[in-house]
Design an enzyme around this catalytic site. Structure first.
Site, PDB file in Angstrom:
ATOM      1  N   SER A  36       0.888  -1.148   0.053  1.00 46.82           N
ATOM      2  CA  SER A  36       0.060  -0.019   0.160  1.00 46.82           C
ATOM      3  C   SER A  36       0.838   1.325  -0.115  1.00 46.82           C
ATOM      4  CB  SER A  36      -0.799   0.135   1.194  1.00 46.82           C
ATOM      5  OG  SER A  36      -1.548   1.316   1.442  1.00 46.82           O
ATOM      6  N   TYR A  70      -1.496  -0.697  10.256  1.00 47.05           N
ATOM      7  CA  TYR A  70      -1.576  -0.887   8.743  1.00 47.05           C
ATOM      8  C   TYR A  70      -0.283  -0.594   8.070  1.00 47.05           C
ATOM      9  CZ  TYR A  70      -3.861  -1.092   4.256  1.00 47.05           C
ATOM     10  OH  TYR A  70      -3.921  -1.247   2.752  1.00 47.05           O
TER      11      TYR A  70
HETATM   12  P1  NAP Z   1     -11.460  -5.930   0.722  1.00 47.29           P
HETATM   13  O1  NAP Z   1     -12.293  -5.447  -0.201  1.00 47.29           O
HETATM   14  O2  NAP Z   1     -11.820  -5.684   2.268  1.00 47.29           O
HETATM   15  O3  NAP Z   1     -11.088  -7.627   0.667  1.00 47.29           O
HETATM   16  C1  NAP Z   1     -10.128  -8.211   1.540  1.00 47.29           C
HETATM   17  C2  NAP Z   1     -10.229  -9.639   1.271  1.00 47.29           C
HETATM   18  O4  NAP Z   1      -9.296 -10.444   2.005  1.00 47.29           O
HETATM   19  C3  NAP Z   1     -11.504 -10.453   1.465  1.00 47.29           C
HETATM   20  O5  NAP Z   1     -11.623 -11.616   0.579  1.00 47.29           O
HETATM   21  C4  NAP Z   1     -11.014 -11.186   2.775  1.00 47.29           C
HETATM   22  O6  NAP Z   1     -11.779 -12.212   2.973  1.00 47.29           O
HETATM   23  C5  NAP Z   1      -9.559 -11.320   2.807  1.00 47.29           C
HETATM   24  N1  NAP Z   1      -9.033 -11.459   4.185  1.00 47.29           N
HETATM   25  C6  NAP Z   1      -8.872 -10.784   5.051  1.00 47.29           C
HETATM   26  N2  NAP Z   1      -8.361 -11.395   6.045  1.00 47.29           N
HETATM   27  C7  NAP Z   1      -8.031 -12.548   5.717  1.00 47.29           C
HETATM   28  C8  NAP Z   1      -7.288 -13.537   6.207  1.00 47.29           C
HETATM   29  N3  NAP Z   1      -6.905 -13.399   7.496  1.00 47.29           N
HETATM   30  N4  NAP Z   1      -7.181 -14.889   5.653  1.00 47.29           N
HETATM   31  C9  NAP Z   1      -7.744 -14.870   4.135  1.00 47.29           C
HETATM   32  N5  NAP Z   1      -8.379 -13.780   3.737  1.00 47.29           N
HETATM   33  C10 NAP Z   1      -8.675 -12.914   4.318  1.00 47.29           C
HETATM   34  O7  NAP Z   1      -9.960  -5.312   0.731  1.00 47.29           O
HETATM   35  P2  NAP Z   1      -9.431  -4.434  -0.682  1.00 47.29           P
HETATM   36  O8  NAP Z   1      -9.470  -3.239  -0.777  1.00 47.29           O
HETATM   37  O9  NAP Z   1      -9.695  -5.493  -1.814  1.00 47.29           O
HETATM   38  O10 NAP Z   1      -7.811  -4.760  -0.453  1.00 47.29           O
HETATM   39  C11 NAP Z   1      -7.085  -5.999  -0.887  1.00 47.29           C
HETATM   40  C12 NAP Z   1      -5.715  -5.693  -0.530  1.00 47.29           C
HETATM   41  O11 NAP Z   1      -5.117  -4.391  -1.165  1.00 47.29           O
HETATM   42  C13 NAP Z   1      -5.371  -5.519   0.972  1.00 47.29           C
HETATM   43  O12 NAP Z   1      -4.003  -6.114   1.370  1.00 47.29           O
HETATM   44  C14 NAP Z   1      -5.430  -4.149   1.120  1.00 47.29           C
HETATM   45  O13 NAP Z   1      -4.380  -3.703   2.244  1.00 47.29           O
HETATM   46  C15 NAP Z   1      -4.620  -3.621  -0.075  1.00 47.29           C
HETATM   47  N6  NAP Z   1      -5.081  -2.416  -0.477  1.00 47.29           N
HETATM   48  C16 NAP Z   1      -6.161  -1.478  -0.842  1.00 47.29           C
HETATM   49  C17 NAP Z   1      -6.368  -0.383  -1.077  1.00 47.29           C
HETATM   50  C18 NAP Z   1      -7.674   0.187  -1.419  1.00 47.29           C
HETATM   51  O14 NAP Z   1      -7.859   1.375  -1.507  1.00 47.29           O
HETATM   52  N7  NAP Z   1      -8.900  -0.763  -1.283  1.00 47.29           N
HETATM   53  C19 NAP Z   1      -5.166   0.349  -1.146  1.00 47.29           C
HETATM   54  C20 NAP Z   1      -3.877   0.096  -0.779  1.00 47.29           C
HETATM   55  C21 NAP Z   1      -3.954  -1.240  -0.390  1.00 47.29           C
HETATM   56  P3  NAP Z   1     -13.202 -12.349   3.142  1.00 47.29           P
HETATM   57  O15 NAP Z   1     -13.862 -12.084   1.903  1.00 47.29           O
HETATM   58  O16 NAP Z   1     -13.605 -13.827   3.516  1.00 47.29           O
HETATM   59  O17 NAP Z   1     -13.802 -11.289   4.262  1.00 47.29           O
END
Ligand code: NAP
Length: 248
Positions: free
Chosen positions: A143, A156
């Site tokens: 991130s 985070y």
């Molecule tokens: P999200 O919509 O909240 O989805 C997160 C996914 O991770 C879900 O499928 C969740 O499972 C899974 N997960 C969470 N904890 C887990 C665990 N302990 N074991 C297995 N699976 C787990 O998140 P997102 O926004 O798509 O983000 C994805 C990645 O990108 C993350 O690493 C986040 O930090 C990074 N990121 C996101 C952004 C942003 O703006 N969105 C920016 C920078 C970085 P369930 O569906 O079963 O709950």
């Protein structure tokens, strides 16, 4: 032939958001994809949607990446079900935001255990297989917050900065076996994670993005698909920010 035909990919956090889009994009390029998430309903639904578009490409696995023994078991099961894994995408991640003054120990531990130890667990579990696979790739979703920090996100930020250090060290350790390891650092991308933010914060964030808008999950999936492809064989140990210019 698509660029990932005959390849097997594992995408953690593939149940929703960025991970689901990455899993879909890898399947679109011909890969067989293990869609891993915490809940069976989430990864099951994502796999169903991907299979509707690319029949037979996705298999769901409900596993907590923070659970070391469960991830070891997962690697065995995926090997039996899908064969040799070529591509590992560590995307599972969570936030538990709050100012450090008020942050509970549990909020620190849960975020570090999922975002950082989760990647340690999967790389440990899949590295032997990757070292023997064709065009082996590890791609960690970090991130921009791991690069520049953010008030209210010490846990985070530390987890993502740690993931970047882990990426570079793994890249050095496994380079001799031609396993590449890179990180993608998304900026603000529209998903469930960012939908939670209050409108005032979203507006403040947008004002700091030179391109003036939140990114989309596709913006991340495109870069991951390239890094996973044979064309990216000479790129390792890098952090690629996909952030609308936030960190330039
Ligand atoms: P999200 O919509 O909240 O989805 C997160 C996914 O991770 C879900 O499928 C969740 O499972 C899974 N997960 C969470 N904890 C887990 C665990 N302990 N074991 C297995 N699976 C787990 O998140 P997102 O926004 O798509 O983000 C994805 C990645 O990108 C993350 O690493 C986040 O930090 C990074 N990121 C996101 C952004 C942003 O703006 N969105 C920016 C920078 C970085 P369930 O569906 O079963 O709950």
């Amino acid at each position: 032939m698509s660029s990932l035909t005959n390849k097997v990919a594992v995408v953690t956090g593939g149940g929703r958001g960025i991970g689901q889009e990455i899993a879909r994009a890898l399947a679109a390029q011909g890969a067989k994809v293990a869609v891993v998430s915490r809940s069976a309903s989430s990864c099951g639904k994502a796999a169903e949607e991907i299979n509707a578009a690319f029949p037979g490409s996705a298999t769901a696995y409900a596993v907590d990446v923070a659970d070391h023994a469960a991830v070891q078991e997962l690697a065995k099961t995926i090997g039996e079900d899908l064969g040799t894994v070529n591509i590992l995408v560590n995307n599972a991640g969570i936030t538990r935001d709050g100012l450090l003054m008020r942050m509970k120990e549990e909020d620190w531990d849960t975020v570090l255990d999922t975002n950082l130890k989760g990647a340690f667990n999967t790389v440990k579990a899949f590295m032997r297989v990757l070292m023997k696979a064709e065009d082996p790739r590890i791609i960690n979703i970090a991130s921009v917050i791991g690069l520049i920090g953010n008030a209210g996100q010490t846990n985070y930020s530390a987890s993502k900065a740690g993931l970047i250090g882990f990426t570079k060290a793994v890249a050095r350790e496994l380079a001799g076996r031609q396993v590449t390891c890179n990180a993608v650092a998304p900026g603000f991308i529209t998903t469930d994670m960012t939908d939670e933010l209050p409108d005032a914060i979203k507006e403040a964030v947008v004002s700091k993005i030179p391109l003036g808008v939140f990114g989309e999950t596709k913006d991340i999936a495109e870069v991951v698909t390239f890094l996973a492809s044979p064309a990216a064989r000479y790129i390792t140990g890098q952090v690629i920010a996909v952030d609308g210019g936030m960190t330039m």
